[in-house]
Structure formats: structure tokens, C-alpha cells
Design an enzyme around this catalytic site. Structure first.
Site, PDB file in Angstrom:
ATOM      1  CB  CYS A   1      55.538  55.073  49.016  1.00  0.00           C
ATOM      2  SG  CYS A   1      53.905  54.313  48.923  1.00  0.00           S
ATOM      3  CG  LEU A   2      54.890  50.769  44.505  1.00  0.00           C
ATOM      4  CD1 LEU A   2      54.750  49.416  45.143  1.00  0.00           C
ATOM      5  CD2 LEU A   2      53.678  51.088  43.642  1.00  0.00           C
TER       6      LEU A   2
END
Length: 577
Positions: free
Chosen positions: A309-310
Site C-alpha cells: 500500500c502506502l
């Protein structure tokens, strides 16, 4: 508070921060701008208006014909409109009986008309059109007949069967949730899943700590390991242990069993004192300090870097920066549900424009961070049918509680986002798409993803509302290296937590050589064979194919290089509220 803020700016920020408490962080100006754009253009489009009148007449005629047919057949008849494939609210047979069939059919026809009304109005910007369609859908969902006792046949049947005891239990569930919300506590059932006892229990040690991270070195479980270790960089929007849940579905445990030395970054949960931590701090103290520490433990071995993800976006930035500087310490790069191009970032982009970002900045300015509740509220809106209304019906009207599992317990373990970092992330990546366009600045110079030359393994998930797989797939357009892309069933979280024993999992996989012609995502998915099972074995197979010889496991830490064992995993940062 920044010293260079003028008095008028401070007044505006205080006002916006106060408004945000009422609007859950949504900018009223952004919503009003979208509505005004749509309303003005619709008002000056007589052709569209006549089309909508015609559609309304046809839908009324269809509903009248359906009503007539139902009267002739004593209530049951083939529907005149089918729900969308993802809409399961009216799938039970009881919805086909009179008068509930008329209720849900009229609701769907009304929903369809409003979708027509808010789309394809000439002159409306694409984002304003998306906002209008989304906001209208949220409003209409409030009035769905599935949400209310007297208009939901399943609820009526359950209430009659239990003589109303379901409503009694539901009222108690509501009071319990209200008390937990006021007290800011986790669900009672969460006591069954405690970090360090049932969750995040793969053996390991904290061998490095700075202001932002603790670095976990996991205990090897094989007599020999590959010479190249693995570094996992998770997202800091939630706790790291989604990749180390229960022993039965821990990616970390699985990788150690496949003969790899695994390291994991555990992020600090920032508070107001961390307001000035930015993306460079997360790159330097998060990724680069971890790489430096691993290098000292493994005698300069190259690293398989993985980001979720991030964390994957940050890892891409770090990898591109390392490539620009001639730093060749990476053996490979793997990104799980992570975006580097944000032009198609799904319905999250509804909340990203100049008005909305400014509003969020002013909200964060007051506290120094973005509260987890505000982030979770935005994610729930994206799937309101599944995460809001279905829960209200199930918990408060049916009076039932879905048993809490480890993934749900992790989802309640929220974190905060520092003011500066989140502002930079929203502006530079989401709003301006600087990373994809070669305008992202690190140490005064732009970085380019095409400089990354190590082999890459990219994972997208079919039902991802946070990082849509077609957006993740765009790494093909940015890279100048071999890309192995894997598309798995499931969503942003559950699709990644896909242990080999997990039922009903499928995936598609193919490697694109750097010199190959680009294939668009629709063509790619149409031509790749679908496989049953978990994608984790494919990852392990790919890692082995890009790894060197087997060696004895490295020591835990390296006291000679000031990397002593600080404490047992999962460490202290993951315990922070």
C-alpha cells in the site's frame, strides 16, 4: 502552529478545523462547487432535460406494467430491473414477494434515473460528475427499503420468528457500540485478538529503533537461508502486522518457512509532536535506515525489498532515489496493492482536489495529525452498503454480531498521519501526480521510476477500492525493467492476506520483459490463464529465482556494529494507541 501564519490565515484555519468536526473532514466548498457545476450545466441543457423526462416516463411505465403483472400473478413476477452484480441487498427470495418486490424495484428504478441525471451532462468536469454521482448514491442508499424494519421482509420474518428478541439484542448492540465510541475503546470481542499474544507472534527481535521505526528481525526457521534477505515496508496508515496476523495467515511466517531471512518495519504511531515529519523523513528514517541496519547484519547482502500500500509507494520513491545515486543494494522490488500513478486512484480521488486538500490541511493543522477516525470514515463511505448500512441492519435490526476475526481486529487498530507528511502525500502524489510525471523532488532533484532496473513483482487485487488494480498495473508504463504482474481475487486487505489454505482464491500472473510491447490491462486480464489458490507460492517461487546461494542464518542483530537486541518482537511502537 507555524510562525509564518498570518492572523487572517489562522482565523480561516480555525474556522475550517471547526467545520471539519461537523462534516467529518469533507469540504462543504468542494461539494457545493460540484453541485453548482452540475446544476448550472443541467439547467442550460434542454436536450438533457427532455431526455431525463422521457426516461422518467419510461421508468414509470415499466413500474406500472410490473405492478399490473404482479396483480395478475398474485404478487410474484420477473423483475423489471436487476440490481448491479455487486449489490446483494435484494438477493433473497423473500424480496420477490408482494409488496416488497414493488418497493425494491421502484428503489432501483429511481436509483438508475438519478445515475442518468448526474452523468453525461455536457460541460461538467469529470471529477464534479463523479462527486455528484457518488454523493447522490450515498443519499439514495439512506432510503433503501433494505435498511428499515417495515420494508425489509427478512427483518420482518426474523422479528416474527423471535418475537422481537432480535430488536432487543440489536438495541443492546447499539448501546455497546455507542459506549465504545464515546470512550474511544476497541470492540469487546477484540480481547480475543491481542497483539503479541494472538496477533503478530512470529518470533523475532527488535534490533534497531529510531524516532520513527522499530526494525524487526524474525527468527529463521530453516537450517539455511537465501543469502539475500527480505525487507518489508508496510503502510503506516495502519499497524504493520496485517502481514503477520495469526500464525495460520502470516506472510512473514510463510516467508521464513520458505528459507528467507525477513525484516519488517514497524512504524511509530505519530502524535502532535510529530506534525513536521515529512515524506523525506519517512524515506530516510523508515526505508534507508532499515536498509543500513540490514546491511550491517547480513554483511552487505543485497535486499529483496517489499512494500504494501502506502509503504509500497514510499519504497518506489526510495528505490528510484537509490538508482539515481548509484546505490545498488536492492536485489528486487515487490509492491503489493501499491500505486505510483494516481490518475486512476478510484473513488478516493473524489476527496482529492484543491478545496478538499486545503480543508484537510486546516483540519490537521489544528491537531498536528490526521485522526484515524476521519480516515476510516472516508473508506467506509466508499463501500457504504457493505460497511455502514449492512452493518446497521445486521447488528442493530437482526440483532446479530459477526464474529470478530484477526483481520477485523487489525482493522480496528488504527493509527494517525502527521500533518506535513499527509499534506505532502496528498498534494505531491494524489493531486499533482508528481511521481509518475517525473516531477517528484528528492534532495533538490527529480527522481524517475524508469531508473529502477531491478526485477519487480507487482500485485493487484480485483476488488480494491483503495488502490484499484488497473492503477497498480500502470507500473508497466513507468518501468524500464522486467515486471511480473499478478492479479489476485479479493480486496485491498483480504486479497493480500491470502495464505495457501485460504479457500476460493484465484490469481493470474505473467511476466513482461522490459523490451516487450505494452499490453493494456483489459487485454492482459482477458488473455492470462486463471489459477486456483493463493498467490504466496508464486511470490516465493519468484524470489527464489532471483536469489543467490543458501547460507547459515545471520545472527540476530550485530552488537559489533551497534545493533543490539532491544526487545522481543512485536516491539513497543506497535503497542502505541
Amino acid at each position: 502552529m507555524k510562525s509564518d501564519d498570518s492572523q487572517p490565515q489562522i482565523i480561516d484555519k480555525i474556522l475550517h478545523a471547526s467545520m471539519a468536526k461537523i462534516t467529518s473532514g469533507l469540504s462543504p466548498s468542494a461539494l457545493m462547487a460540484a453541485y453548482a457545476d452540475w446544476a448550472v450545466h443541467l439547467a442550460s441543457s434542454p436536450g438533457k432535460q427532455s431526455q431525463l423526462i422521457e426516461k422518467a416516463a419510461r421508468k414509470f411505465a415499466r413500474l406500472a406494467g410490473y405492478l399490473s403483472e404482479c396483480s395478475a400473478t398474485l404478487g410474484e413476477n420477473s423483475p423489471c430491473i436487476e440490481p448491479l452484480p455487486i449489490d446483494k441487498r435484494f438477493s433473497e427470495d423473500s424480496w420477490q414477494k408482494w409488496p416488497f418486490n414493488l418497493l425494491y424495484q421502484s428503489f432501483l428504478l429511481n436509483q438508475q434515473w438519478w445515475s442518468n441525471a448526474t452523468t453525461d451532462v455536457r460541460g461538467v468536469t469529470q471529477q464534479h460528475e463523479n462527486v455528484m454521482e457518488f454523493a447522490t448514491r450515498q443519499i439514495l442508499d439512506v432510503f433503501s427499503p433494505s435498511n428499515y424494519l417495515l420494508t425489509n421482509p427478512q427483518l420482518l420474518e426474523q422479528t416474527e420468528k423471535e418475537a422481537g428478541q432480535n430488536l432487543v439484542r440489536g438495541a443492546q448492540n447499539f448501546l455497546d457500540d455507542l459506549q465504545q465510541t464515546i470512550a474511544n475503546k476497541k470492540p469487546k470481542a477484540g480481547a480475543k485478538f491481542v497483539v503479541g499474544k494472538q496477533l503478530a507472534i512470529t518470533p523475532g527481535k527488535i534490533i534497531y529503533r529510531n524516532h520513527l521505526i522499530e526494525l524487526i528481525q524474525y527468527t529463521s526457521t530453516t537450517d539455511e537461508v537465501r543469502s539475500q534477505p527480505i525487507l518489508i515496508v508496510p503502510a503506516w496508515i495502519m499497524k504493520y502486522y496485517i502481514l503477520d496476523l495469526s500464525p495460520s495467515n502470516s506472510l512473514v511466517k510463510y516467508l521464513t518457512e520458505q528459507g528467507f531471512t525477513v525484516f519488517m518495519v514497524s512504524w511509530k504511531n505519530p502524535d502532535a509532536s510529530d506534525r513536521d515529519l515529512g515524506m523525506d523523513d519517512y524515506r530516510n528514517m523508515g526505508v534507508m535506515d532499515a536498509i543500513d541496519a540490514i546491511e550491517k547484519i547480513t554483511n552487505n547482502a543485497k535486499i529483496h525489498a517489499m512494500g504494501y500500500c502506502l509503504g509500497g509507494t514510499l519504497l518506489s520513491i526510495a528505490a528510484a532515489t537509490m538508482a539515481r545515486e548509484g546505490d545498488n543494494r536492492l536485489q528486487s522490488l515487490s509492491l503489493f496493492a501499491a500505486q505510483v500513478d494516481f490518475t486512476e486512484a478510484g473513488e478516493l480521488m473524489l476527496f482529492i482536489n484543491e478545496s478538499q486538500v486545503t480543508f484537510l490541511e486546516d483540519m490537521m493543522w489544528e491537531k498536528g495529525y490526521l485522526d484515524a477516525k476521519q480516515m476510516s470514515g472516508a473508506f467506509q463511505l466508499l463501500r457504504s452498503n457493505d460497511l455502514i448500512w449492512s452493518r446497521i441492519v445486521h447488528d442493530y435490526l437482526m440483532g446479530e454480531r459477526a464474529p470478530l476475526n484477526d483481520l477485523m481486529a487489525w482493522n480496528f487498530d488504527t493509527t494517525r498521519m502527521p500533518y506535513k507528511m499527509h499534506s505532502q502525500y496528498l498534494r505531491q502524489l494524489f493531486l499533482n501526480n508528481e511521481l509518475s510525471e517525473g516531477q517528484y523532488i528528492v534532495d533538490g532533484k527529480p527522481i524517475y521510476l524508469s531508473d529502477i532496473r531491478v526485477p519487480t513483482f507487482i500485485v493487484g487485487t480485483q476488488k480494491d477500492h483503495v488502490a484499484p488494480w488497473k492503477s497498480v498495473y500502470k507500473f508497466h508504463l513507468e518501468s524500464d525493467t522486467d515486471v511480473t504482474f499478478l492479479l489476485t481475487s479479493g480486496g485491498h486487505n483480504a486479497g493480500i492476506v491470502s495464505e495457501p489454505e485460504h479457500p476460493h482464491r484465484t490469481y493470474q500472473i505473467a511476466t513482461t520483459k522490459k523490451e516487450a510491447t505494452y499490453i493494456d490491462p483489459d487485454s492482459w486480464v482477458a488473455t492470462q490463464e486463471e489459477h486456483d489458490g493463493s498467490w504466496w507460492p508464486e511470490l516465493a517461487k519468484w524470489l527464489h529465482s532471483h536469489s543467490g546461494k543458501y547460507i547459515p542464518p545471520p545472527t540476530m542483530g550485530n552488537p559489533k556494529k551497534k545493533l543490539s537486541i532491544l526487545c522481543d518482537a512485536p516491539g513497543t511502537y506497535v503497542m502505541q494507541d
